[in-house]
Scaffold this active site. Structure first.
Site, PDB file in Angstrom:
ATOM      1  N   LYS A 153       2.683 -32.527  17.740  1.00  0.00           N
ATOM      2  CA  LYS A 153       2.031 -32.033  16.537  1.00  0.00           C
ATOM      3  C   LYS A 153       2.052 -33.116  15.471  1.00  0.00           C
ATOM      4  O   LYS A 153       3.032 -33.841  15.320  1.00  0.00           O
ATOM      5  CB  LYS A 153       2.750 -30.778  16.007  1.00  0.00           C
ATOM      6  CG  LYS A 153       2.342 -29.489  16.681  1.00  0.00           C
ATOM      7  CD  LYS A 153       2.805 -28.299  15.874  1.00  0.00           C
ATOM      8  CE  LYS A 153       2.253 -26.995  16.422  1.00  0.00           C
ATOM      9  NZ  LYS A 153       2.642 -25.851  15.576  1.00  0.00           N
ATOM     10  N   SER A 159       3.150 -17.558  17.302  1.00  0.00           N
ATOM     11  CA  SER A 159       4.078 -18.644  16.987  1.00  0.00           C
ATOM     12  C   SER A 159       4.872 -18.375  15.713  1.00  0.00           C
ATOM     13  O   SER A 159       4.324 -17.884  14.725  1.00  0.00           O
ATOM     14  CB  SER A 159       3.320 -19.967  16.798  1.00  0.00           C
ATOM     15  OG  SER A 159       2.924 -20.506  18.032  1.00  0.00           O
ATOM     16  N   ARG A 163      -5.020 -25.597  25.143  1.00  0.00           N
ATOM     17  CA  ARG A 163      -4.910 -25.800  23.699  1.00  0.00           C
ATOM     18  C   ARG A 163      -5.831 -26.923  23.246  1.00  0.00           C
ATOM     19  O   ARG A 163      -5.698 -28.062  23.672  1.00  0.00           O
ATOM     20  CB  ARG A 163      -3.462 -26.131  23.300  1.00  0.00           C
ATOM     21  CG  ARG A 163      -3.299 -26.202  21.791  1.00  0.00           C
ATOM     22  CD  ARG A 163      -1.831 -26.254  21.390  1.00  0.00           C
ATOM     23  NE  ARG A 163      -1.307 -27.602  21.395  1.00  0.00           N
ATOM     24  CZ  ARG A 163      -0.139 -27.948  20.827  1.00  0.00           C
ATOM     25  NH1 ARG A 163       0.618 -27.027  20.250  1.00  0.00           N
ATOM     26  NH2 ARG A 163       0.267 -29.187  20.871  1.00  0.00           N
TER      27      ARG A 163
END
Length: 209
Positions: A134, A106, A39
């Site tokens: 996040k 997601s 990611r």
């Protein structure tokens, strides 16, 4: 079928740890993980591509499925699976780029969960708990809502967000097929050996639930 543990190598977490994503991926694979996601939320430079490519080769060497976050073009080049979120490339467009590769999706609430594409390889739901991985996380889902939605799932369900080794059994027992883990596998002051040990602990707990 998804493995119980779904490790994600995040470039921001890697930078904070002082280790490269390649070092983290290698340690996780040596520990015996059976899926791996790369990611990177920033600009995909040549160096980032080479990094993702190196991890792809490590995964291929162990016959471990490899998933790239967000970037269908990079996934195509690396013969990898893809994971996309609500604000990324539309699922239908991603499927045109990757007609046969698995694509995960997601979701963050009931509406998104129920609207997940039928063709998704799995649906991720979270954050289950408060997360620090996040910058602007969605509202916490919680175990009760996770269990309620898991009872009506039509896809394999990956739980994500703030899940620790201690809370993981309650998440699996709530109906999650798999748990995505990022920072809990790369603790502060992590070294490759610490990451290997952390992953082995997760795999041990997963095998008992």
């Amino acid at each position: 079928m998804l493995p119980r543990l779904y490790p994600i190598v995040d470039t921001v977490v890697a930078a904070k740890s002082g280790l490269s994503p390649v070092d983290i991926a290698a340690a996780l694979l040596e520990a015996g993980v059976t899926i791996l996601q790369y990611r990177h939320k920033g600009t995909f430079t040549r160096n980032r591509f080479e990094e993702a490519e190196t991890i792809a080769a490590l995964c291929a060497g162990r016959c471990v499925p490899y998933v790239v976050n967000d970037r269908a073009d990079i996934a195509l080049l690396l013969d990898a699976g893809l994971h996309i979120g609500q604000g990324d490339l539309p699922f239908e467009a991603a499927r045109r780029v990757l007609p046969t590769q698995p694509i995960g999706f997601s979701t963050h609430n009931q509406k998104q969960f129920e609207a997940a594409p039928e063709d998704a390889a799995y649906v991720a739901l979270g954050p289950v708990f408060t997360t620090g991985s996040k910058e602007n996380p969605d509202p916490v889902v919680g175990l009760i809502e996770l269990a309620r939605l898991a009872a009506q799932k039509s896809h394999p369900l990956v739980a994500i967000g703030g899940i620790t080794l201690e809370t993981a059994p309650s998440v699996w027992n709530a109906g999650a097929d798999s748990i995505a883990v990022i920072s809990a596998l790369v603790p502060e002051g992590a070294t490759p050996s610490i990451i290997r040990e952390a992953a082995q602990k997760w795999l041990a707990v997963a095998s008992m639930v």
